[in-house]
Write a protein that holds these residues in place. Structure first.
Motif, mmCIF file in Angstrom:
data_model
loop_
_atom_site.group_PDB
_atom_site.id
_atom_site.type_symbol
_atom_site.label_atom_id
_atom_site.label_comp_id
_atom_site.label_asym_id
_atom_site.label_seq_id
_atom_site.Cartn_x
_atom_site.Cartn_y
_atom_site.Cartn_z
ATOM 1 N N HIS A 4 0.842 -1.200 0.000
ATOM 2 C CA HIS A 4 0.000 0.000 0.000
ATOM 3 C C HIS A 4 0.878 1.251 0.000
ATOM 4 C CE1 HIS A 4 -3.446 -2.559 1.075
ATOM 5 N NE2 HIS A 4 -2.668 -3.092 1.998
ATOM 6 N N GLU A 5 0.436 2.278 -0.697
ATOM 7 C CA GLU A 5 1.129 3.559 -0.652
ATOM 8 C C GLU A 5 0.753 4.268 0.653
ATOM 9 O OE1 GLU A 5 0.356 5.866 -4.091
ATOM 10 O OE2 GLU A 5 1.333 4.468 -5.478
ATOM 11 N N THR A 6 1.758 4.833 1.321
ATOM 12 C CA THR A 6 1.519 5.443 2.634
ATOM 13 C C THR A 6 2.184 6.814 2.735
ATOM 14 O OG1 THR A 6 3.432 4.250 3.517
ATOM 15 C CG2 THR A 6 1.270 3.216 3.804
ATOM 16 N N PRO A 7 1.770 7.776 1.913
ATOM 17 C CA PRO A 7 2.440 9.091 1.935
ATOM 18 C C PRO A 7 2.296 9.817 3.274
ATOM 19 C CG PRO A 7 0.428 9.172 0.608
ATOM 20 C CD PRO A 7 0.697 7.731 0.898
ATOM 21 N N LEU A 8 1.163 9.675 3.943
ATOM 22 C CA LEU A 8 0.976 10.370 5.227
ATOM 23 C C LEU A 8 1.849 9.754 6.310
ATOM 24 C CD1 LEU A 8 -2.904 10.882 5.160
ATOM 25 C CD2 LEU A 8 -1.123 12.548 4.617
ATOM 26 N N LEU A 9 1.899 8.431 6.342
ATOM 27 C CA LEU A 9 2.746 7.761 7.323
ATOM 28 C C LEU A 9 4.220 8.036 7.056
ATOM 29 C CD1 LEU A 9 1.123 4.226 7.848
ATOM 30 C CD2 LEU A 9 0.972 6.223 9.313
ATOM 31 N N ASP A 10 4.577 8.141 5.772
ATOM 32 C CA ASP A 10 5.982 8.376 5.427
ATOM 33 C C ASP A 10 6.502 9.672 6.054
ATOM 34 O OD1 ASP A 10 5.787 6.090 3.960
ATOM 35 O OD2 ASP A 10 5.665 7.081 2.010
ATOM 36 N N GLN A 11 5.604 10.658 6.233
ATOM 37 C CA GLN A 11 6.031 11.924 6.835
ATOM 38 C C GLN A 11 6.518 11.721 8.268
ATOM 39 O OE1 GLN A 11 3.259 15.192 6.486
ATOM 40 N NE2 GLN A 11 2.495 14.430 4.516
ATOM 41 N N LEU A 12 5.976 10.715 8.948
ATOM 42 C CA LEU A 12 6.354 10.479 10.337
ATOM 43 C C LEU A 12 7.782 9.949 10.471
ATOM 44 C CD1 LEU A 12 3.057 8.890 11.712
ATOM 45 C CD2 LEU A 12 3.809 11.253 11.853
ATOM 46 N N GLU A 13 8.361 9.521 9.362
ATOM 47 C CA GLU A 13 9.748 9.049 9.390
ATOM 48 C C GLU A 13 10.737 10.193 9.176
ATOM 49 O OE1 GLU A 13 10.305 4.816 7.636
ATOM 50 O OE2 GLU A 13 8.906 5.830 6.289
ATOM 51 N N SER A 14 10.228 11.376 8.868
ATOM 52 C CA SER A 14 11.121 12.470 8.482
ATOM 53 C C SER A 14 11.690 13.242 9.664
ATOM 54 C CB SER A 14 10.367 13.451 7.563
ATOM 55 O OG SER A 14 9.249 14.020 8.239
#
Length: 442
Positions: A4-14
């Protein structure tokens, strides 16, 4: 390749901090590769689908988890939190994704062999995701299906000598600090008491019968490392009755800024230049009751006004130590802001000896008197602290048989009237008129 694409969750890794998203992605990759050749008992893509459903929740601004019914293991009413996804067609790997709470050992001491056995079990029968530890203190095993619950429970109890923790309207898993096993400040053996309470109240831990949840948390000293005063229905906080022990020579080493005697044991060293240590500014003026004085190179503490906050001990640990007559205070009623707002614990027993030789009889008497009252008078989903607010602290003193003392006063009363009960008045309400007239003649 992510499912699944997870652009919102990916921000939490930044950000600069470790991210649970990175952990989930790592576990999803481990399960996809399965280099260990594990015969997974729940869908391999469960963590991938977990990422997907959390992303959807972030997108929609609402949860996609639901409580679809009661689920558990035979004979227990607690220990398993049923979790179902309301999008099972889109995320079949988490159609049901139950959480199991496992009772942590006192002080959270583990052997590496135990941890390896536990993680292998959860890789095999669950998602492999754990939370070490939850807010109550339990080992949290995140995500498995209904058929695996009994299998996991059997392995835990029969092969690992391990039990489930508490959930629901019951006693939650008691939690404690390291206590005397590691800490010089501990005023009683927290590990021994939490072990006793866990075994003594197994029925209350596993079979919900309370109006709502009930938490024990044990702090070995007033530093309150497990925050028992803020988040437990009954907290046990170590304290002492006698004087703080003072090493006057060491006090003067701190005052003279001897490099071998750094303030706060050097905890703030390197963060910034705090300047030279100032006893008056950093200790005397910060004492909540102003019970300290430094005169002619001697430190004086007025024990009668000392609240044992331990600030002075924390700042000058080589000069000050806790007293020798140690025990604990019992506080009641702390909770999170669910119904009537957050509450801190209220002092009930200023000092009690913690004596394992008599099976902690004085402590269990307080506990069981409170439970009898709460189970009789508590409304559904009413925490102990809310019952105390509703019926009054005086009622708590009555049911526990504890006499009121000045330490129970939070602030002076605002009502000018005092209402007595008949049994509190010598002779009750009835009067012998003839006897009265002997002393009050017309």
């Amino acid at each position: 390749m992510a499912k699944h694409e997870t652009p919102l969750l990916d921000q939490l890794e930044s950000g600069p901090w470790p991210s649970f998203v990175s952990d989930l992605k790592q576990q999803a990759e481990v399960r996809a590769k399965n280099e260990a050749g594990v015969e997974f008992q729940i869908p391999t893509e469960c963590v991938d689908d977990l990422l997907g459903v959390v992303e959807l929740s972030y997108k929609h601004g609402r949860t996609h988890w639901k409580h679809g019914g009661i689920v558990g293991v035979f004979g227990y009413g607690g220990g398993v939190i049923g979790r179902y996804c309301d999008q099972p067609e889109t995320f079949p790997g988490v159609a049901h994704f139950h959480t199991m709470r496992v009772n942590q050992p006192a002080g959270k001491y583990y052997t590496t062999d135990y941890l390896r056995t536990l993680t292998k079990l959860w890789d095999f029968r669950g998602s492999g995701l754990t939370n070490m530890h939850g807010a109550t203190g339990d080992i949290i095993l995140l995500g498995t299906t209904t058929p695996q619950l009994e299998e996991v429970f059997h392995t835990l109890t029969h092969d690992m000598g391990q039990d489930l923790g508490g959930s629901g309207s019951n006693l939650r898993t008691p939690a404690d600090c390291l206590g005397q096993s590691r800490c010089e400040y501990a005023c009683y053996d927290t590990n021994a008491l939490v072990y006793f309470l866990t075994n003594e109240y197994q029925d209350e831990l596993h079979r919900p019968a309370f109006p709502y949840k009930f938490k024990f948390k044990l702090d070995g000293c007033p530093n309150c490392c497990v925050a028992s005063i803020a988040r437990s229905d009954m907290s046990f906080i170590g304290t002492w009755k006698d004087d703080i022990r003072i090493d006057q020579d060491a006090v003067n080493k701190y005052v003279e800024n001897d490099p071998a005697y750094p303030a706060n044991a050097g905890a703030y060293k390197g963060s910034k230049d705090w300047g030279p240590f100032d006893l008056e500014k950093e200790v005397l003026n910060l004492c909540p009751t102003k019970c300290m004085m430094f005169k002619n190179k001697k430190l004086f503490i007025d024990t009668a006004n000392c609240t044992r906050c331990m600030h002075c001990i924390n700042v000058m640990p080589r000069a000050l130590k806790i007293g020798k007559e140690t025990g604990c205070s019992i506080l009641c009623g702390a909770k999170a802001p669910i119904l009537d707002g957050a509450q801190m614990g209220s002092l009930l027993v200023p000092f009690i000896e913690v004596n394992p030789d008599n099976d902690y009889e004085a402590i269990t008497e307080v506990i069981e008197n409170i439970w009898d009252w709460w189970m009789e008078e508590g409304k559904n989903r009413e925490r102990l602290g809310e019952l105390i607010m509703r019926q009054g602290f005086q009622k708590l003193l009555e049911v526990t048989g504890i006499e009121a003392v000045p330490q129970h006063v939070q602030y002076p009363r605002t009502n000018p009237y005092i209402f007595w009960k008949e049994d509190e008045v010598p002779g009750g309400w009835e009067r012998d008129v003839e006897e009265y007239r002997k002393h009050h003649q017309r």
